[in-house]
Scaffold this active site. Structure first.
Site, PDB file in Angstrom:
ATOM      1  N   GLY A  87       0.832  -1.203   0.000  1.00 50.93           N
ATOM      2  CA  GLY A  87       0.000   0.000   0.000  1.00 50.93           C
ATOM      3  C   GLY A  87       0.868   1.255   0.000  1.00 50.93           C
ATOM      4  O   GLY A  87       1.843   1.361  -0.743  1.00 50.93           O
ATOM      5  N   GLY A 139       4.743   1.298  -0.039  1.00 51.13           N
ATOM      6  CA  GLY A 139       5.537   0.897  -1.194  1.00 51.13           C
ATOM      7  C   GLY A 139       5.516  -0.597  -1.437  1.00 51.13           C
ATOM      8  O   GLY A 139       4.463  -1.229  -1.375  1.00 51.13           O
ATOM      9  N   GLY A 168      -2.466  -3.156  -7.290  1.00 51.22           N
ATOM     10  CA  GLY A 168      -1.609  -4.343  -7.222  1.00 51.22           C
ATOM     11  C   GLY A 168      -1.321  -4.897  -8.614  1.00 51.22           C
ATOM     12  O   GLY A 168      -0.196  -5.321  -8.911  1.00 51.22           O
ATOM     13  N   ASP A 169      -2.330  -4.899  -9.476  1.00 49.06           N
ATOM     14  CA  ASP A 169      -2.143  -5.405 -10.848  1.00 49.06           C
ATOM     15  C   ASP A 169      -1.139  -4.523 -11.590  1.00 49.06           C
ATOM     16  O   ASP A 169      -0.285  -5.003 -12.328  1.00 49.06           O
ATOM     17  CB  ASP A 169      -3.476  -5.385 -11.627  1.00 49.06           C
TER      18      ASP A 169
HETATM   19  O1  LIG Z   1     -12.272 -11.266  -6.939  1.00 50.96           O
HETATM   20  P1  LIG Z   1     -10.831 -11.239  -7.421  1.00 50.96           P
HETATM   21  O2  LIG Z   1     -10.652 -12.035  -8.682  1.00 50.96           O
HETATM   22  O3  LIG Z   1      -9.846 -11.584  -6.355  1.00 50.96           O
HETATM   23  O4  LIG Z   1     -10.478  -9.737  -7.780  1.00 50.96           O
HETATM   24  C1  LIG Z   1     -11.204  -9.089  -8.785  1.00 50.96           C
HETATM   25  C2  LIG Z   1     -10.864  -7.621  -8.762  1.00 50.96           C
HETATM   26  O5  LIG Z   1     -11.158  -7.019  -7.497  1.00 50.96           O
HETATM   27  O6  LIG Z   1      -9.474  -7.478  -9.009  1.00 50.96           O
HETATM   28  C3  LIG Z   1      -9.229  -6.332  -9.809  1.00 50.96           C
HETATM   29  C4  LIG Z   1      -8.350  -5.387  -9.053  1.00 50.96           C
HETATM   30  O7  LIG Z   1      -7.161  -5.998  -8.674  1.00 50.96           O
HETATM   31  C5  LIG Z   1     -10.565  -5.746 -10.171  1.00 50.96           C
HETATM   32  O8  LIG Z   1     -10.564  -5.360 -11.519  1.00 50.96           O
HETATM   33  C6  LIG Z   1     -11.547  -6.849  -9.889  1.00 50.96           C
HETATM   34  O9  LIG Z   1     -12.832  -6.394  -9.543  1.00 50.96           O
END
Ligand SMILES: O=P(O)(O)OC[C@@]1(O)O[C@H](CO)[C@@H](O)[C@@H]1O
Length: 325
Positions: free
Chosen positions: A236, A239, A265-266
């Protein structure tokens, strides 16, 4: 060599989502009626978000997920320039809700998704393995839909060994525990837990990791000792840490105004991959990870940053082992 020639990133999102974001004018009050400033909807899910980041950074990318080819979810992504490989779905793409407050507090309410059978999973795995043959990195990302065994990601990591691709995994809860339980035989090249995910299987506590990233690095080292190539721990506002067999580093982000943490995170994971395909050092990969993650947190909803949104020059990296930059 341009980035587009340097690396192809194939993403798998077994449980994609239509991300609905509602923006409040004040703090969320449980049990009250509150008026919204805005409502947006974006095609999302962790792997899809990583493909979006790759596309806007000029890397070749392909997104594999279950959906009907004519679903507006697919057409939205294709019109954004993302090459999609939809596999037969068990039902509609789920809707996930994000509630954002003026101080950046983000509350996520994620749906389960349609229940899959083993035939759905086999179709998805076949689509992934087909695309993975020419990938530099394959990213397995997000939750698994109901009906999928927790060990499915661990099985895919092993199946992907028949390709040249490096494998990254970002998941949580049961699938994360099953992957950790399958180490070292299912060790990926990269894992990206956040502090609470790391704490869920090595013990410790997220707040302590944020206060002292050396603790997070020590916890992540347990995964590297079990064969994981690199562990990127996102923390967060504190860092992120990167741990490999050769060392451990911590990076602090530039100061930002947090708007929505969805996709941060992505974006961090993508920043790491971008640094890798550019041949960057661990410190350079971590710098891009933190630059991308903090840029995502400063953007609304699930908006994924492009290179011009990031400020890598403002990220400060230190070696945890030697205590120097
Ligand atoms: O329910 P999951 O698959 O763990 O996470 C899904 C999600 O929260 O992850 C992304 C953000 O990281 C969003 O686009 C999506 O809504």
């Amino acid at each position: 060599m341009s980035d587009r020639q340097a690396g192809k990133i194939v993403t798998l999102t077994p449980n994609p989502s239509n991300d609905r974001t509602v923006t409040l004018a004040g703090p969320l009050v449980r049990g009250a009626v509150q008026r919204l400033l805005s409502v947006t909807i974006q095609a999302g899910g962790k792997g899809v978000n990583i493909s979006r980041a790759a596309m806007s950074a000029g890397l070749e990318t392909e997104a594999v997920f279950p959906a009907r080819p004519e679903d507006p979810f697919v057409t939205e992504l294709e019109s954004a320039g993302i090459r999609c490989y939809p596999a037969p779905p068990a039902g509609d793409v789920r809707i996930n809700l994000a509630i954002t407050e003026p101080d950046g507090t983000t509350t996520k309410l994620n749906s389960p998704g349609a229940t899959v059978t083993s035939a759905h999973l086999d179709d998805l795995a076949a689509a992934l393995l087909d695309r993975a043959a020419s990938a530099t990195w394959v990213v397995l990302a997000g939750s698994l839909p109901p009906g999928a065994p927790d060990a499915w990601y661990a099985e895919l990591v092993q199946a992907l060994r028949s390709t040249q691709a490096q494998v990254a995994v970002d998941t949580s809860e049961g699938p994360l525990s099953a992957l950790v339980a399958a180490l070292p035989s299912a060790a990926p090249d990269l894992m990206k837990p956040n502090g609470s995910e790391l704490a869920s299987f090595v013990g410790g506590d997220e707040d302590a990791y944020e206060a002292d990233p050396a603790l997070a690095a020590a916890a992540a080292r347990q995964l590297v000792d079990k064969g994981v190539g690199a562990v990127l721990v996102t923390l967060g506002g504190a860092g992120a840490c990167l741990v490999t067999a050769d060392g451990a580093w911590h990076a602090t982000p530039p100061p930002i105004q947090v708007v929505s943490t969805v996709g941060a995170g992505d974006s961090s994971l993508f920043g790491y991959l971008l640094g890798d395909v550019r041949g960057g050092s661990p410190a350079e990969r971590l710098t891009l990870a933190v630059a991308y993650g903090s840029a995502a947190a400063s953007l609304p909803g699930t908006t994924i940053p492009g290179p011009s949104d990031t400020s890598p020059g403002q990220v400060l990296v230190k070696s945890i082992t030697q205590g120097q930059s």
